[in-house]
Design an enzyme around this catalytic site. Structure first.
Site, short mmCIF file in Angstrom:
data_model
loop_
_atom_site.label_atom_id
_atom_site.label_comp_id
_atom_site.label_asym_id
_atom_site.label_seq_id
_atom_site.Cartn_x
_atom_site.Cartn_y
_atom_site.Cartn_z
N LYS A 13 64.84 59.27 24.47
CA LYS A 13 63.72 58.36 24.20
C LYS A 13 64.22 56.94 23.95
CE LYS A 13 62.43 60.61 20.52
NZ LYS A 13 63.50 61.63 20.52
N ARG A 88 55.10 61.37 14.99
CA ARG A 88 55.80 62.65 14.99
C ARG A 88 54.93 63.78 14.48
NH1 ARG A 88 61.30 60.53 15.13
NH2 ARG A 88 62.87 62.14 15.13
N ARG A 127 76.74 61.57 21.07
CA ARG A 127 76.05 60.28 20.88
C ARG A 127 76.83 59.37 19.93
NH1 ARG A 127 69.81 59.92 19.45
NH2 ARG A 127 70.31 61.42 17.83
N ARG A 160 76.04 59.20 13.95
CA ARG A 160 75.05 59.36 12.89
C ARG A 160 75.31 60.64 12.11
NH1 ARG A 160 69.40 58.62 15.88
NH2 ARG A 160 68.93 60.30 14.42
N ARG A 171 66.41 69.64 12.92
CA ARG A 171 65.54 68.64 13.56
C ARG A 171 64.81 69.24 14.76
NH1 ARG A 171 69.97 64.42 14.41
NH2 ARG A 171 68.44 63.34 15.71
P1 ADP Z 1 66.07 61.38 17.01
O1 ADP Z 1 65.35 60.71 18.13
O2 ADP Z 1 67.48 61.74 17.35
O3 ADP Z 1 65.32 62.52 16.41
P2 ADP Z 1 65.31 59.33 15.07
O4 ADP Z 1 66.16 58.15 14.89
O5 ADP Z 1 64.01 59.18 15.78
O6 ADP Z 1 66.23 60.41 15.78
O7 ADP Z 1 64.98 60.00 13.67
C1 ADP Z 1 65.98 60.25 12.72
C2 ADP Z 1 65.34 60.77 11.42
O8 ADP Z 1 64.50 59.74 10.87
C3 ADP Z 1 64.42 61.96 11.60
O9 ADP Z 1 65.13 63.19 11.57
C4 ADP Z 1 63.49 61.80 10.38
O10 ADP Z 1 64.12 62.21 9.18
C5 ADP Z 1 63.31 60.29 10.31
N1 ADP Z 1 62.17 59.83 11.11
C6 ADP Z 1 62.19 59.06 12.23
N2 ADP Z 1 60.96 58.81 12.68
C7 ADP Z 1 60.10 59.45 11.83
C8 ADP Z 1 58.68 59.59 11.77
N3 ADP Z 1 57.88 59.04 12.71
N4 ADP Z 1 58.16 60.31 10.75
C9 ADP Z 1 58.95 60.88 9.81
N5 ADP Z 1 60.29 60.79 9.82
C10 ADP Z 1 60.88 60.08 10.82
P1 ADP Z 2 66.66 60.05 21.48
O1 ADP Z 2 66.27 58.63 21.19
O2 ADP Z 2 65.58 60.80 22.19
O3 ADP Z 2 67.14 60.77 20.27
P2 ADP Z 2 68.99 58.89 22.87
O4 ADP Z 2 68.40 57.88 23.81
O5 ADP Z 2 69.65 58.40 21.65
O6 ADP Z 2 67.88 60.01 22.51
O7 ADP Z 2 70.01 59.79 23.72
C1 ADP Z 2 70.80 60.80 23.11
C2 ADP Z 2 72.20 60.79 23.69
O8 ADP Z 2 72.15 61.21 25.06
C3 ADP Z 2 72.86 59.42 23.70
O9 ADP Z 2 74.24 59.60 23.46
C4 ADP Z 2 72.62 58.90 25.11
O10 ADP Z 2 73.65 58.00 25.53
C5 ADP Z 2 72.63 60.18 25.93
N1 ADP Z 2 71.69 60.15 27.07
C6 ADP Z 2 70.49 59.55 27.14
N2 ADP Z 2 69.91 59.77 28.35
C7 ADP Z 2 70.76 60.56 29.05
C8 ADP Z 2 70.75 61.15 30.37
N3 ADP Z 2 69.71 60.97 31.22
N4 ADP Z 2 71.81 61.90 30.73
C9 ADP Z 2 72.85 62.09 29.88
N5 ADP Z 2 72.94 61.56 28.65
C10 ADP Z 2 71.90 60.80 28.22
#
Ligand code: ADP
Ligand code: ADP
Ligand code: ZN
Length: 220
Positions: A13, A88, A127, A160, A171
């Site tokens: 995303k 979410r 990542r 992270r 998660r």
């Molecule tokens: P990822 O896309 O890898 O799940 P995020 O950076 O979006 O990671 O989220 C990391 C953490 O931040 C989540 O596991 C949650 O604890 C918190 N978080 C992020 N967005 C939200 C949301 N919209 N509502 C509640 N908690 C959130």
């Molecule tokens: P999210 O925001 O949904 O948690 P990220 O954009 O942070 O996801 O992507 C998660 C990990 O996967 C990062 O290390 C990113 O560089 C990698 N990644 C993202 N898109 C792709 C893809 N199409 N193929 C392989 N790896 C990807």
């Protein structure tokens, strides 16, 4: 363009929101980034947020809603925005709709990025995130030119804490139980498109553009 990107952690995303935001000239609004900025401030609120994030649980809605609301009110989000990681749950989705309604605005589209669990685990374990500008890399799939250093700003790349395997499993569970129901919610509203998130990042980007526009070109 007012777009929501939905999907499990690690679906890509953030990667896609940044690329599309640059293409369209609108900001990526990532609730996780907003929360991590609060955590870095070392306040009571930050410590409270961290206690949820470290366990892979959702942070309480009131804090998240306040942060996102304040971000969406900034000038640069007027022409549009790409929400990443928000909403979410259904409460957040309804609060977002109400907030937009006040300005006679609504979402244009919600794109769910679909990636199977085994691919997610691979993506998250490699990542790396920039401490300075939040850009993300992957040690194998999207490596930076110089290991540990951000291509864009020279910042330090780190892993992270909540990307540890145990927390990722939690998660994924939270996603399945709390966030996945949003797909049906937005489908009922006629806003949902589902996109295969497996493949090169530019291929996934094209699929999202097609889902949003019908054709793979940026909107005017
Ligand atoms: P990822 O896309 O890898 O799940 P995020 O950076 O979006 O990671 O989220 C990391 C953490 O931040 C989540 O596991 C949650 O604890 C918190 N978080 C992020 N967005 C939200 C949301 N919209 N509502 C509640 N908690 C959130
Ligand atoms: P999210 O925001 O949904 O948690 P990220 O954009 O942070 O996801 O992507 C998660 C990990 O996967 C990062 O290390 C990113 O560089 C990698 N990644 C993202 N898109 C792709 C893809 N199409 N193929 C392989 N790896 C990807
Ligand atoms: Zn950077």
């Amino acid at each position: 363009m007012r777009l929501v990107l939905l999907g499990p952690p690690g679906a890509g995303k953030g990667t896609q929101a940044r690329a599309l935001g640059a293409l369209w000239g609108i900001p990526q609004v990532a609730s996780g980034d907003l929360l991590r900025a609060v955590v870095r401030e070392d306040s009571d609120l930050g410590r409270e947020a961290a206690s949820y994030m470290d366990r892979g649980q959702l942070v309480p809605d009131d804090l998240v809603l306040k942060l996102v609301d304040a971000r969406l009110r900034k000038e640069d989000a007027r022409p549009g925005f790409i929400l990443d990681g928000f909403p979410r749950n259904v409460t957040q989705a309804e609060a977002l709709a109400k907030g937009l309604e006040r300005y006679k605005l609504k979402l244009d589209k919600v794109v769910a990025v679909i990636v199977p669990d085994e691919e997610i685990v691979k993506r998250i374990s490699g990542r790396r995130t920039c401490r300075n500008c939040n850009a993300m890399y992957h040690v194998m799939f999207e490596p930076p030119a110089k290991p540990g250093v951000c291509d864009k700003c020279g910042g330090e790349l780190y892993q992270r804490e909540d990307d540890a395997e145990e927390t990722v499993r939690e998660r994924l569970k939270v996603f399945a139980e709390t966030t996945r129901p949003l797909l049906a919610h937005y489908d009922r509203l006629g806003l949902l498109a589902q996109v295969n998130g497996v493949g090169r990042t530019d291929e996934v980007e094209k699929r999202i553009l097609t889902a949003v526009n019908g054709v793979a070109v940026p909107p005017k």
